[in-house]
Write an enzyme that holds these catalytic residues in place. Sequence first.
Site, PDB file in Angstrom:
ATOM      1  N   ASP A 191      -7.800   3.578  -9.296  1.00 61.74           N
ATOM      2  CA  ASP A 191      -6.939   2.423  -9.034  1.00 61.74           C
ATOM      3  C   ASP A 191      -7.493   1.177  -9.729  1.00 61.74           C
ATOM      4  OD1 ASP A 191      -6.455   4.368  -6.919  1.00 61.74           O
ATOM      5  OD2 ASP A 191      -5.335   2.822  -5.885  1.00 61.74           O
TER       6      ASP A 191
ATOM      7  N   ASP B  40      -7.583   8.935 -10.225  1.00 67.12           N
ATOM      8  CA  ASP B  40      -7.377   7.999  -9.112  1.00 67.12           C
ATOM      9  C   ASP B  40      -8.265   6.762  -9.235  1.00 67.12           C
ATOM     10  OD1 ASP B  40      -6.127   7.056  -6.785  1.00 67.12           O
ATOM     11  OD2 ASP B  40      -7.706   7.850  -5.494  1.00 67.12           O
TER      12      ASP B  40
ATOM     13  N   TRP C  77      -2.536  -2.711  -3.366  1.00 66.81           N
ATOM     14  CA  TRP C  77      -2.932  -2.620  -1.958  1.00 66.81           C
ATOM     15  C   TRP C  77      -4.127  -3.468  -1.556  1.00 66.81           C
ATOM     16  CZ3 TRP C  77      -7.823  -0.626  -1.272  1.00 66.81           C
ATOM     17  CH2 TRP C  77      -8.325   0.208  -2.271  1.00 66.81           C
TER      18      TRP C  77
ATOM     19  N   ARG D 205     -12.890   0.685 -10.178  1.00 72.15           N
ATOM     20  CA  ARG D 205     -13.126   2.033  -9.640  1.00 72.15           C
ATOM     21  C   ARG D 205     -13.721   2.957 -10.722  1.00 72.15           C
ATOM     22  NH1 ARG D 205      -9.418   3.113  -4.994  1.00 72.15           N
ATOM     23  NH2 ARG D 205      -9.028   5.279  -5.522  1.00 72.15           N
TER      24      ARG D 205
ATOM     25  N   SER E  56       0.851  -1.185   0.000  1.00 75.51           N
ATOM     26  CA  SER E  56       0.000   0.000   0.000  1.00 75.51           C
ATOM     27  C   SER E  56       0.887   1.235   0.000  1.00 75.51           C
ATOM     28  CB  SER E  56      -0.884   0.031   1.249  1.00 75.51           C
ATOM     29  OG  SER E  56      -1.635  -1.150   1.370  1.00 75.51           O
ATOM     30  N   GLY E  57       0.327   2.352  -0.442  1.00 75.37           N
ATOM     31  CA  GLY E  57       1.067   3.623  -0.415  1.00 75.37           C
ATOM     32  C   GLY E  57       1.031   4.384  -1.731  1.00 75.37           C
TER      33      GLY E  57
HETATM   34 CA    CA Z   1      -5.225   5.593  -5.271  1.00 73.77          CA
END
Ligand code: CA
Length: 587
Positions: free
Chosen positions: A321, A319, A251, A343, A189-190
């Site tokens: 993902d 964003d 993640w 997403r 994650s990150g």
């Molecule tokens: Ca993201």
Amino acid sequence: MNKFVATVAMGLMAAGAAQAEVTEDMLANDQSMTNQVVTNGMGRHLQRYSPLDTLNKDNVKNLVPAWAFSLGGEKQRGQETQPLVYDGVMYITGSYSRLYAIDIKTGKELWQYDARLPEGILPCCDVINRGAALYGDKIIFGTLDARIVALNKDTGDVVWRDKIDDYKAGYSYTAAPLIVNGLVVTGNSGGEFGIVGSVQARDVNTGDLVWERPVIEGHMGTLNGEESTMTGTLNATWPGDMWKTGGGATWLGGSYDARTDTLIFGAGNPAPWNSWLRDAGQNNDGSGDNLYAASRIGINPADGEIKWHFQTTPREGWDYDGVNEVVAYNDRDGNQRLATADRNGFFYVLDAADGGFVGATPFVKDISWAEGIDENGRPIFNEANRPGDPSKAADGKKGEVVFASPSFLGGKNWMPMAFSQRTGNFYVPSNEWGMDIWNEPVSYKKGAAYLGSGFTIKPNYEDHIGSLKAIDPDTLEVVWEAKNDAPLWGGVMTTAGGLVFYGTPEGEFLALDDETGEVLWSFQTGSGIVGQPITWEQDGEQYVSIISGWGGAVPLWGGEVAKKVSYLNQGGLLWTFRLPKELAAAN
Ligand code: CA
């Protein structure tokens, strides 16, 4: 002792030991072994479908609480775990990297492990954890400081511990590990900190790294301590050095398709969010796609080599993902398929053999960034809905603001969908929301947010944001929809009894009719549900468990939606329900 007696004695000892230990066979057959739940996803294909039908549409109204377990302390944050059940014990992870072993009959705590977390951890989206993994005599989970810990499942003692990566650079860990053939496989994650997404496989008995596969092109993989192969081709789809901090965090962990012996992991957004900084100048010839960010990736579990990839959002800039779970299933004609709800708002069906595109359909209503998906599975971009280039702005600081839908928290986020072998349909927890989004200049700094974007999330409708949708993967049609005021953030489960279980941030735990979406049963759990239900049988009775405890990314990042749901109470209770034998036949 003669040789024969010794052999028999050893055989008995081995049988005794094997009874209490979780084997590869149990992991492989978790779905059909209904007295246990030893895998995340209730099977490594992540179908979240139980063949149990003791509990069904007629008697679910008789489902009653058996016990509840409090996670205690002041650490009342989002509880996203999926419980595991084995040999009379339930295992759950909790916020702040805690793990609990609980007596399955009484709800009494057997032991608790609290990971000691350093100052300065950088979890982007609440201090959550999504579950553990069982194998042999061990229970294994990841912690917020990007470590992985194996505990003795009977005592809670640490057996081994290893570092996934450097938490000071923004790495963390929240997903349930995946165990295949004696390897424990994790992502990282990150993605909001310019880290590099990667998949790692360790020996489950020792914690030693066997292979690593970075998911951004240009990075080198390893196998048995040596360099193996480069991921992709250097600079084929990334300009300059941007790949070095290219994001693609893995993640949400992965699934395993036993039919093709393939691990399937998703890669998150490319970093930074400002897509103009990753733009190779050519947008439709593939040279600016930023592989393998925002993609699903098929990996050989033996050596970490990439078998195939399917990118959902090339040159991603919202964003979106590409991490959402990939569920392995057979369609009604018996074709081996994979399905995933991205997403970006589209539901995809892929060929299990090679990840090839089969079909796609929107599963939320107002997708603005793309007109649709072409015959190759590539989005047909609506270029006017790409947040503007800040370098073209008069002040050079803030690009044109656009309203894009879905919001960056996605048409669907991490919360897992379920597949029903009974109906052949998927049950997808989705959200109808959009965002104002704009781009800004940004440069990479270790351990700092690496976005180059600003945003505000807004509801798309007055009367609901959440929407559980039944989707037919063969016709790609929405069969029914159950709306919810607050955004859905918890997992779904289906059963052969014709039931669909899920929870809401308002605290209701619900059982719906899988064919109509009618609510057949509900229970108020006292806090918002963002966890994942399971079911199993014990002493001839069917049980269902769910964790309740509001939190996760929505209260932190939800903009106007966060304000709308700010009245919701935090908590931390694991609920277990039971259908008493004498009520199983009652109507
Ligand atoms: Ca993201």
